[in-house]
Write a protein that holds these residues in place. Structure first.
Motif, PDB file in Angstrom:
ATOM      1  N   SER A  26       0.825  -1.213   0.000  1.00  0.00           N
ATOM      2  CA  SER A  26       0.000   0.000   0.000  1.00  0.00           C
ATOM      3  C   SER A  26       0.855   1.257   0.000  1.00  0.00           C
ATOM      4  O   SER A  26       0.372   2.337  -0.340  1.00  0.00           O
ATOM      5  CB  SER A  26      -0.933   0.004   1.213  1.00  0.00           C
ATOM      6  OG  SER A  26      -0.208   0.256   2.405  1.00  0.00           O
ATOM      7  N   VAL A  27       2.120   1.108   0.401  1.00  0.00           N
ATOM      8  CA  VAL A  27       3.032   2.259   0.393  1.00  0.00           C
ATOM      9  C   VAL A  27       3.965   2.207  -0.818  1.00  0.00           C
ATOM     10  O   VAL A  27       4.238   3.230  -1.444  1.00  0.00           O
ATOM     11  CB  VAL A  27       3.868   2.296   1.703  1.00  0.00           C
ATOM     12  CG1 VAL A  27       4.903   3.413   1.658  1.00  0.00           C
ATOM     13  CG2 VAL A  27       2.956   2.477   2.910  1.00  0.00           C
ATOM     14  N   ASP A  30       2.598   1.333  -6.598  1.00  0.00           N
ATOM     15  CA  ASP A  30       1.656   2.347  -7.086  1.00  0.00           C
ATOM     16  C   ASP A  30       0.308   1.739  -7.462  1.00  0.00           C
ATOM     17  O   ASP A  30      -0.746   2.314  -7.185  1.00  0.00           O
ATOM     18  CB  ASP A  30       2.236   3.072  -8.318  1.00  0.00           C
ATOM     19  CG  ASP A  30       3.385   3.986  -7.928  1.00  0.00           C
ATOM     20  OD1 ASP A  30       3.562   4.233  -6.726  1.00  0.00           O
ATOM     21  OD2 ASP A  30       4.106   4.440  -8.844  1.00  0.00           O
ATOM     22  N   ALA A  33      -1.543   0.653  -4.294  1.00  0.00           N
ATOM     23  CA  ALA A  33      -1.967   1.840  -3.537  1.00  0.00           C
ATOM     24  C   ALA A  33      -3.216   2.451  -4.173  1.00  0.00           C
ATOM     25  O   ALA A  33      -4.157   2.840  -3.470  1.00  0.00           O
ATOM     26  CB  ALA A  33      -0.834   2.857  -3.494  1.00  0.00           C
ATOM     27  N   ARG A  37      -7.216   2.395  -2.653  1.00  0.00           N
ATOM     28  CA  ARG A  37      -8.062   3.600  -2.482  1.00  0.00           C
ATOM     29  C   ARG A  37      -9.406   3.414  -3.161  1.00  0.00           C
ATOM     30  O   ARG A  37     -10.454   3.785  -2.629  1.00  0.00           O
ATOM     31  CB  ARG A  37      -7.378   4.821  -3.102  1.00  0.00           C
ATOM     32  CG  ARG A  37      -6.381   5.486  -2.196  1.00  0.00           C
ATOM     33  CD  ARG A  37      -6.161   6.913  -2.603  1.00  0.00           C
ATOM     34  NE  ARG A  37      -7.253   7.769  -2.164  1.00  0.00           N
ATOM     35  CZ  ARG A  37      -7.486   8.988  -2.628  1.00  0.00           C
ATOM     36  NH1 ARG A  37      -6.726   9.483  -3.562  1.00  0.00           N
ATOM     37  NH2 ARG A  37      -8.471   9.703  -2.167  1.00  0.00           N
TER      38      ARG A  37
ATOM     39  N   GLU B  38       1.136  12.383  -2.405  1.00  0.00           N
ATOM     40  CA  GLU B  38       0.682  11.008  -2.551  1.00  0.00           C
ATOM     41  C   GLU B  38       1.345  10.108  -1.505  1.00  0.00           C
ATOM     42  O   GLU B  38       0.678   9.284  -0.858  1.00  0.00           O
ATOM     43  CB  GLU B  38       0.989  10.507  -3.971  1.00  0.00           C
ATOM     44  CG  GLU B  38       0.811   9.021  -4.202  1.00  0.00           C
ATOM     45  CD  GLU B  38      -0.638   8.550  -4.058  1.00  0.00           C
ATOM     46  OE1 GLU B  38      -1.546   9.402  -4.052  1.00  0.00           O
ATOM     47  OE2 GLU B  38      -0.844   7.324  -3.915  1.00  0.00           O
ATOM     48  N   MET B  39       2.674  10.280  -1.326  1.00  0.00           N
ATOM     49  CA  MET B  39       3.368   9.442  -0.342  1.00  0.00           C
ATOM     50  C   MET B  39       2.869   9.738   1.074  1.00  0.00           C
ATOM     51  O   MET B  39       2.665   8.826   1.883  1.00  0.00           O
ATOM     52  CB  MET B  39       4.889   9.688  -0.431  1.00  0.00           C
ATOM     53  CG  MET B  39       5.719   8.824   0.510  1.00  0.00           C
ATOM     54  SD  MET B  39       5.300   7.059   0.448  1.00  0.00           S
ATOM     55  CE  MET B  39       5.747   6.685  -1.258  1.00  0.00           C
ATOM     56  N   ARG B  41      -0.083  10.765   1.901  1.00  0.00           N
ATOM     57  CA  ARG B  41      -1.412  10.184   2.026  1.00  0.00           C
ATOM     58  C   ARG B  41      -1.313   8.667   2.288  1.00  0.00           C
ATOM     59  O   ARG B  41      -2.021   8.120   3.126  1.00  0.00           O
ATOM     60  CB  ARG B  41      -2.210  10.448   0.744  1.00  0.00           C
ATOM     61  CG  ARG B  41      -3.693  10.165   0.859  1.00  0.00           C
ATOM     62  CD  ARG B  41      -4.350  10.146  -0.499  1.00  0.00           C
ATOM     63  NE  ARG B  41      -3.710   9.205  -1.396  1.00  0.00           N
ATOM     64  CZ  ARG B  41      -3.789   7.885  -1.266  1.00  0.00           C
ATOM     65  NH1 ARG B  41      -4.491   7.369  -0.299  1.00  0.00           N
ATOM     66  NH2 ARG B  41      -3.154   7.093  -2.106  1.00  0.00           N
ATOM     67  N   ARG B  42      -0.395   8.015   1.556  1.00  0.00           N
ATOM     68  CA  ARG B  42      -0.220   6.563   1.760  1.00  0.00           C
ATOM     69  C   ARG B  42       0.254   6.266   3.184  1.00  0.00           C
ATOM     70  O   ARG B  42      -0.204   5.317   3.818  1.00  0.00           O
ATOM     71  CB  ARG B  42       0.801   6.001   0.774  1.00  0.00           C
ATOM     72  CG  ARG B  42       0.294   5.931  -0.650  1.00  0.00           C
ATOM     73  CD  ARG B  42       1.345   5.298  -1.550  1.00  0.00           C
ATOM     74  NE  ARG B  42       1.072   5.565  -2.952  1.00  0.00           N
ATOM     75  CZ  ARG B  42       1.829   5.163  -3.948  1.00  0.00           C
ATOM     76  NH1 ARG B  42       2.933   4.467  -3.690  1.00  0.00           N
ATOM     77  NH2 ARG B  42       1.528   5.449  -5.193  1.00  0.00           N
ATOM     78  N   TYR B  46      -1.484   4.112   6.108  1.00  0.00           N
ATOM     79  CA  TYR B  46      -0.784   2.980   6.728  1.00  0.00           C
ATOM     80  C   TYR B  46      -0.848   3.067   8.257  1.00  0.00           C
ATOM     81  O   TYR B  46      -1.226   2.108   8.940  1.00  0.00           O
ATOM     82  CB  TYR B  46       0.668   2.969   6.245  1.00  0.00           C
ATOM     83  CG  TYR B  46       1.597   2.106   7.052  1.00  0.00           C
ATOM     84  CD1 TYR B  46       1.506   0.717   7.030  1.00  0.00           C
ATOM     85  CD2 TYR B  46       2.592   2.687   7.847  1.00  0.00           C
ATOM     86  CE1 TYR B  46       2.361  -0.071   7.770  1.00  0.00           C
ATOM     87  CE2 TYR B  46       3.459   1.907   8.584  1.00  0.00           C
ATOM     88  CZ  TYR B  46       3.340   0.521   8.553  1.00  0.00           C
ATOM     89  OH  TYR B  46       4.186  -0.252   9.293  1.00  0.00           O
ATOM     90  N   ALA B  82       9.819   4.921  -2.478  1.00  0.00           N
ATOM     91  CA  ALA B  82       8.670   4.457  -1.691  1.00  0.00           C
ATOM     92  C   ALA B  82       9.054   3.307  -0.765  1.00  0.00           C
ATOM     93  O   ALA B  82       8.532   3.181   0.340  1.00  0.00           O
ATOM     94  CB  ALA B  82       7.538   4.030  -2.620  1.00  0.00           C
ATOM     95  N   TYR B  86       8.681   3.177   3.357  1.00  0.00           N
ATOM     96  CA  TYR B  86       7.997   2.140   4.133  1.00  0.00           C
ATOM     97  C   TYR B  86       8.892   1.616   5.254  1.00  0.00           C
ATOM     98  O   TYR B  86       8.439   1.399   6.377  1.00  0.00           O
ATOM     99  CB  TYR B  86       7.568   0.992   3.220  1.00  0.00           C
ATOM    100  CG  TYR B  86       6.914  -0.144   3.974  1.00  0.00           C
ATOM    101  CD1 TYR B  86       5.670   0.019   4.560  1.00  0.00           C
ATOM    102  CD2 TYR B  86       7.561  -1.368   4.129  1.00  0.00           C
ATOM    103  CE1 TYR B  86       5.069  -1.006   5.276  1.00  0.00           C
ATOM    104  CE2 TYR B  86       6.977  -2.406   4.842  1.00  0.00           C
ATOM    105  CZ  TYR B  86       5.724  -2.221   5.411  1.00  0.00           C
ATOM    106  OH  TYR B  86       5.146  -3.232   6.123  1.00  0.00           O
TER     107      TYR B  86
END
Lengths: 297, 201
Positions: A26-27, A30, A33, A37, B38-39, B41-42, B46, B82, B86
């Motif tokens: 999820s992180v 892409d 993720a 959503r 975006e990151m 928000r992810r 999490y 990314a 994490y």
């Protein structure tokens, strides 16, 4: 990783190691993720539209709604979904006109088509205004419910002031039964059935000195001569408290059930209340559910 | 090395560090800060799904640590960005869990006897009313093509949702996933518009 796995992840139903894999994806991923959503938004929209059922609905309410951020998503969806549904409904008045002009000359048909476009635009505007009005009504209803709860709170405060309270502090225990209507409890809170709730889950802060928590559970209708309420811990689905079988009030403007919940069994967390009804000679039947969040002061 | 880097806790970051972070997250493709948003928000999602109440703060803490590492170390070898995000987020999560375990439960330190139902203040209600007022305005601000897309994408799901979306994606010449992302962005924009409304007053 299909959408069903993502739904189970969102509902907290995956095994820890599987959940961790989705956590990472999820992180990092892409595609996952984005799909997460989309799946989450569809799940929330489904809840708002009342299309979730069974275990999915139960897990959504006990697990997914335990987070304030996710409850906010539901609140936003409650504004968004009706707007989309109404905008998608074509105006009924425009259809018959078209046929009455279909046999006329082409320029006239074009003119009528233009007129229909104007009508359609007007109808869209009308729909938007109507939506706004309906949202206002919903908000007003909430305000009234809050006011009702405050009134109840005041009534209970008055009862306390006149010395009608004084219930012994209950001992903390995993499961117990209690008479629902024993004496005036310390706190009043009005709960709506979850499928009709208009906003976030009601929250309640209970200090160490509290003895009982008074809850009024609003019913759609009184269909049973007696009811029972069970307080459930969504973390392990265990019943931490259960009321006696209670007869609903004989004459009330709005059907509801009042219970006194021992404050000693409550911890700061999310709870669900299961309401069951029973007819003479019959077995218990599940009537509905309510949600409640206890928060630290 | 990684453990030492990510276990530090320092408040805030400099403008330079933030710029470095944006560039690093873009990974060679300029996004005007989109990738950062975006990151973030992810990461918020999490932490929230992991049951952390301060998910926003933890996401910021994660990104701040990465920014400081970028300034101090000059570069981060782990790719893609990314994945490193994490890894750091997991450390931040573990620290937060440890912090929580070391805290005394709040209810044990309470001694107040006055109880009350926590309701939203009048000011909160006014704010919500105003947001509802602006819903209409925000809907009208959407371009017609955007309004059509979200209406068709999100309309009542009992009417063959999947088929309708598949048809829509075909008409637009994009994948279902791309269509979903496009619809979400329009929806995000609409909600952001509603969120901005109270500041208009």
């Amino acid at each position: 990783m299909n959408d069903q796995v993502l739904v189970r992840y969102l509902l907290g139903l995956l095994e820890p190691e599987d959940a961790e894999r989705v956590d990472e994806a999820s992180v990092v991923d892409d595609d996952i993720a984005a799909r997460l959503r989309i799946v989450e938004q569809d799940l929330v929209d489904g809840y708002v539209r009342g299309t979730l059922a069974g275990d999915t609905l139960a897990r959504f309410e006990s697990h997914y709604l335990s987070s304030p951020r996710r409850r906010e998503l539901v609140t936003l969806a409650r504004r968004f979904v009706p707007a989309v549904d109404r905008a998608a409904t074509p105006p009924a008045a425009a259809a018959p006109r078209r046929s009455s002009y279909s046999s006329l000359l082409r320029p006239l048909i074009l003119a009528v088509a233009a007129a229909l476009l104007v009508v359609a635009s007007g109808a869209l505007l009308f729909q938007t205004v109507r939506l706004t009005r309906e949202l206002r009504v919903a908000q007003t209803e909430r305000v009234m419910l809050d006011r009702r709860a405050r009134e109840l709170e005041q009534q209970l405060a008055d009862l306390r002031a006149t010395g009608t309270t004084g219930i012994k502090e209950p001992e903390r225990m995993p499961q117990r039964t209690a008479t629902a209507t024993r004496q005036a409890p310390a706190i009043a809170l009005l709960l709506l059935p979850q499928t009709r709730s208009l906003g976030p889950i009601p929250t309640l802060s209970v200090p160490a000195g509290a003895v009982d928590v008074g809850l009024e559970l609003r019913l759609d209708s009184i269909d049973f001569p007696r009811y029972q309420v069970a307080l459930r811990d969504p973390a392990d689905h265990s019943i931490v408290w259960r009321s006696d079988w209670i007869a609903p009030p004989a004459s009330v403007v709005e059907p509801s059930l009042r219970i006194a919940l021992p404050a000693g069994v409550l911890k700061p967390q999310h709870y669900s209340l299961d309401l069951s009804g029973q007819r003479p000679g019959g077995g218990p039947e599940v009537v509905g559910g309510y949600a409640l969040e206890i928060v630290p002061r | 090395m990684l453990t030492q880097e990510v276990l530090r806790e320092e408040p805030g970051i400099t403008q330079n560090a933030f710029s470095r972070l944006l560039a690093w997250l873009d990974d060679g493709v300029e996004s005007d800060g989109e990738r950062y948003l975006e990151m973030r928000r992810r990461l918020v999602g999490y932490f929230d799904r992991r049951g952390r109440t301060a998910a926003d703060e933890l996401a910021d803490e994660t990104l701040n640590r990465i920014a400081r590492t970028l300034v101090e170390a000059g570069a981060i070898a782990v790719r893609p960005p990314a994945r490193y995000c994490y890894v750091v987020a997991r450390f931040v999560l573990l620290e937060d869990l440890r912090r929580q375990r070391s805290q005394v439960p709040l209810e044990e330190s309470r001694n107040a006897h006055v109880v009350r139902w926590r309701v939203e203040s009048d000011q909160g209600w006014l704010l919500k009313e105003h947001r509802l007022d602006c819903l209409d305005r925000c809907l009208q601000q959407l371009q017609p093509s955007q309004r059509e897309l979200i209406v068709e994408y999100y309309a009542d799901e009992r009417r063959q949702k999947i088929e309708r979306r598949r048809d829509l994606a075909k008409r637009l010449g994009i994948t279902m996933n791309a269509l979903g992302i496009r619809a979400l962005r329009i929806r995000d924009g609409l909600m952001a518009c509603i969120g901005r409304c109270p500041q208009d007053r």
